[in-house]
Enzyme design. Structure first.
Site, PDB file in Angstrom:
ATOM      1  N   LYS A 114       0.822  -1.222   0.000  1.00  0.00           N
ATOM      2  CA  LYS A 114       0.000   0.000   0.000  1.00  0.00           C
ATOM      3  C   LYS A 114       0.846   1.258   0.000  1.00  0.00           C
ATOM      4  O   LYS A 114       0.447   2.282  -0.554  1.00  0.00           O
ATOM      5  CB  LYS A 114      -0.974  -0.002   1.189  1.00  0.00           C
ATOM      6  CG  LYS A 114      -2.104  -1.002   0.995  1.00  0.00           C
ATOM      7  CD  LYS A 114      -3.344  -0.641   1.778  1.00  0.00           C
ATOM      8  CE  LYS A 114      -4.507  -1.551   1.378  1.00  0.00           C
ATOM      9  NZ  LYS A 114      -5.723  -1.333   2.108  1.00  0.00           N
ATOM     10  N   LYS A 198      -5.112  -8.993  -6.181  1.00  0.00           N
ATOM     11  CA  LYS A 198      -6.424  -9.295  -5.595  1.00  0.00           C
ATOM     12  C   LYS A 198      -7.465  -8.269  -6.046  1.00  0.00           C
ATOM     13  O   LYS A 198      -7.121  -7.116  -6.349  1.00  0.00           O
ATOM     14  CB  LYS A 198      -6.347  -9.382  -4.067  1.00  0.00           C
ATOM     15  CG  LYS A 198      -6.206  -8.075  -3.356  1.00  0.00           C
ATOM     16  CD  LYS A 198      -6.552  -8.235  -1.879  1.00  0.00           C
ATOM     17  CE  LYS A 198      -6.573  -6.855  -1.247  1.00  0.00           C
ATOM     18  NZ  LYS A 198      -7.409  -6.705  -0.110  1.00  0.00           N
ATOM     19  N   LYS A 201     -11.151  -2.595  -3.792  1.00  0.00           N
ATOM     20  CA  LYS A 201     -11.996  -1.403  -3.969  1.00  0.00           C
ATOM     21  C   LYS A 201     -11.215  -0.267  -4.587  1.00  0.00           C
ATOM     22  O   LYS A 201     -11.754   0.560  -5.305  1.00  0.00           O
ATOM     23  CB  LYS A 201     -12.481  -0.899  -2.604  1.00  0.00           C
ATOM     24  CG  LYS A 201     -13.372  -1.821  -1.858  1.00  0.00           C
ATOM     25  CD  LYS A 201     -13.817  -1.107  -0.573  1.00  0.00           C
ATOM     26  CE  LYS A 201     -13.929  -2.065   0.577  1.00  0.00           C
ATOM     27  NZ  LYS A 201     -12.878  -1.919   1.581  1.00  0.00           N
TER      28      LYS A 201
HETATM   29  N1  AQP Z   1     -10.065  -9.910  -3.167  1.00  0.00           N
HETATM   30  C1  AQP Z   1     -10.427 -10.411  -1.993  1.00  0.00           C
HETATM   31  N2  AQP Z   1     -10.634 -11.736  -1.864  1.00  0.00           N
HETATM   32  C2  AQP Z   1     -11.015 -12.279  -0.666  1.00  0.00           C
HETATM   33  N3  AQP Z   1     -11.238 -11.525   0.434  1.00  0.00           N
HETATM   34  C3  AQP Z   1     -11.045 -10.197   0.338  1.00  0.00           C
HETATM   35  N4  AQP Z   1     -11.163  -9.195   1.219  1.00  0.00           N
HETATM   36  C4  AQP Z   1     -10.863  -8.016   0.619  1.00  0.00           C
HETATM   37  N5  AQP Z   1     -10.536  -8.219  -0.661  1.00  0.00           N
HETATM   38  C5  AQP Z   1     -10.637  -9.566  -0.873  1.00  0.00           C
HETATM   39  C6  AQP Z   1     -11.571  -9.382   2.603  1.00  0.00           C
HETATM   40  O1  AQP Z   1     -12.658  -8.510   2.863  1.00  0.00           O
HETATM   41  C7  AQP Z   1     -12.586  -8.069   4.218  1.00  0.00           C
HETATM   42  C8  AQP Z   1     -12.702  -6.584   4.251  1.00  0.00           C
HETATM   43  O2  AQP Z   1     -11.591  -6.018   3.588  1.00  0.00           O
HETATM   44  P1  AQP Z   1     -11.340  -4.463   3.714  1.00  0.00           P
HETATM   45  O3  AQP Z   1     -12.236  -3.747   2.823  1.00  0.00           O
HETATM   46  O4  AQP Z   1     -11.391  -4.060   5.125  1.00  0.00           O
HETATM   47  O5  AQP Z   1      -9.846  -4.257   3.314  1.00  0.00           O
HETATM   48  P2  AQP Z   1      -9.008  -4.728   2.103  1.00  0.00           P
HETATM   49  O6  AQP Z   1      -8.596  -6.147   2.285  1.00  0.00           O
HETATM   50  O7  AQP Z   1      -7.892  -3.756   1.989  1.00  0.00           O
HETATM   51  O8  AQP Z   1     -10.023  -4.648   0.875  1.00  0.00           O
HETATM   52  P3  AQP Z   1      -9.845  -3.871  -0.456  1.00  0.00           P
HETATM   53  O9  AQP Z   1     -11.027  -4.081  -1.300  1.00  0.00           O
HETATM   54  O10 AQP Z   1      -8.521  -4.205  -1.067  1.00  0.00           O
HETATM   55  O11 AQP Z   1      -9.888  -2.361   0.018  1.00  0.00           O
HETATM   56  P4  AQP Z   1      -8.912  -1.189  -0.311  1.00  0.00           P
HETATM   57  O12 AQP Z   1      -8.799  -1.167  -1.799  1.00  0.00           O
HETATM   58  O13 AQP Z   1      -9.577   0.003   0.263  1.00  0.00           O
HETATM   59  O14 AQP Z   1      -7.603  -1.514   0.357  1.00  0.00           O
HETATM   60  C9  AQP Z   1     -11.254  -8.563   4.789  1.00  0.00           C
HETATM   61  O15 AQP Z   1     -11.507  -9.716   5.563  1.00  0.00           O
HETATM   62  C10 AQP Z   1     -10.475  -8.922   3.574  1.00  0.00           C
HETATM   63  O16 AQP Z   1      -9.549  -9.960   3.835  1.00  0.00           O
END
Ligand code: AQP
Length: 334
Positions: A114, A198, A201
């Protein structure tokens, strides 16, 4: 030590929730609430480790909460609230900042991803994010944490922090060592554009993900455009694993249809990916569009959502304050 099982997990309000959040986390949240006491949190303090426009953040808290409820979380069964409303998260995070070690944080791969190439410019919050995550879990003495595979390393750190606290303050078993609950096939749903990244968002291209609020038409277009493979579907997993985008589509299909990967390959080997995509689109439309409609409906009644947060905050605060009282005492704070 209390042997009672307690689930805690959180989702960042950083935008529209997507299929990765849904399959990797939310579906698991919903099934767990049938078996255990659960606390689910919209982790707004985590979101601000990367700058968020205040109005967007406020909207995204409601959006994330609406996604929780639309997926099937029940605020009468589970405690549902936003993290900043319970100040114990921030207080315990400070105490745990003093337990956690710099060397441990330096190993966290999500910070490296990040923060990108210019780490000097990343916020201190982003660096110590895993300590706040440990505080979220330990504040409630949660025993089980449903997460996607991307959070496994942070959870291991939470266990290390819990163990060190228990040992530093000579209070064996005071904090339980939280167990990760990671779904097998869909632990990491990958981007539709790049099977090595992965689904996320914050990824710029909306074509990289299926959002929970996507229409049937959006889903159709995104799956049609998703990267797959020019060769037909193979008959074994070993060959499929060489093609990450194709593997991702088949994994998603297998998870939603509840047909095992081997069986999917048996049924589809030799066929073009257009065949899989057509079937996958149908399944996704059936599974996702009702959730999206419900999210939109819930967002039309903000006062109802505010009520859910208020009730959740009150319940969470009772547990947090009781535990904090003991934590302060252990540390020697008056
Ligand atoms: N691609 C994924 N596959 C499986 N699980 C996922 N999670 C996120 N992306 C995937 C799981 O969703 C929960 C919430 O995640 P989060 O939104 O708190 O944070 P993150 O993992 O950082 O998700 P994003 O979408 O990648 O958000 P941004 O882009 O804002 O950083 C967690 O349990 C995560 O493991």
């Amino acid at each position: 030590m209390s042997k009672k099982k307690l689930v805690f997990s959180g989702v960042q309000p950083t935008g529209n929730l997507h299929l990765g959040n849904y399959l990797g986390a939310l579906k698991n949240f919903v099934s767990l609430q049938k078996e255990m006491d659960c606390i689910y949190c919209v982790v707004d303090l985590h979101a601000i480790t990367v700058f968020q426009k205040p109005n967007d953040l406020r909207e995204n808290v409601f959006e994330t909460l609406a996604s929780f409820i639309a997926t099937g979380l029940n605020p009468d069964r589970s405690i549902i609230f936003n993290q900043s409303a319970v100040s114990g998260h921030a207080e315990l995070a400070w105490i745990l900042n003093c337990t956690s070690r710099i060397g441990w944080l330096n190993r966290m791969t999500q910070f490296k991803d990040k923060a990108g190439s210019d780490k000097e410019k990343a916020s201190v919050g982003l660096y110590i994010y895993p300590n706040l995550m440990a505080a979220d879990i330990l504040l409630y003495k949660a025993t089980h944490v449903p997460v996607g595979a991307d959070q496994k390393q942070h959870l291991e750190l939470s266990r290390d922090i819990a163990q060190k606290f228990n040992s530093d303050f000579n209070c064996k078993d005071f904090f339980p060592l939280p167990e990760p609950l990671i779904s097998k096939n869909v632990a990491r749903v990958m981007s539709l554009r790049d099977g090595k990244k992965k689904m996320s968002k914050s990824e710029e291209s909306d074509y990289s993900r299926i959002n929970l609020k996507d229409s049937a038409d959006d889903i159709d277009k995104k799956i049609k455009k998703a990267k797959s493979d020019s060769e037909p579907i193979p008959d074994n997993l070993k060959n499929l694993e060489k093609k990450p985008e194709a593997l991702n589509l088949i994994n998603i299909y297998s998870e939603i249809s509840k047909i095992s990967l081997d069986k999917v390959l048996n049924e589809m080997s030799g066929k073009d990916y257009s065949f899989l995509k057509k079937n996958l689109t149908e399944l996704l439309v059936k599974e996702i569009t009702p959730v999206g409609k419900e999210i939109k409906k819930l967002l039309n009644d903000k006062s109802h959502l505010e009520q859910i947060l208020k009730k959740g905050k009150e319940k969470a605060n009772i547990i947090a304050e009781e535990n904090l009282k003991n934590i302060r005492e252990k540390v020697g704070l008056i």
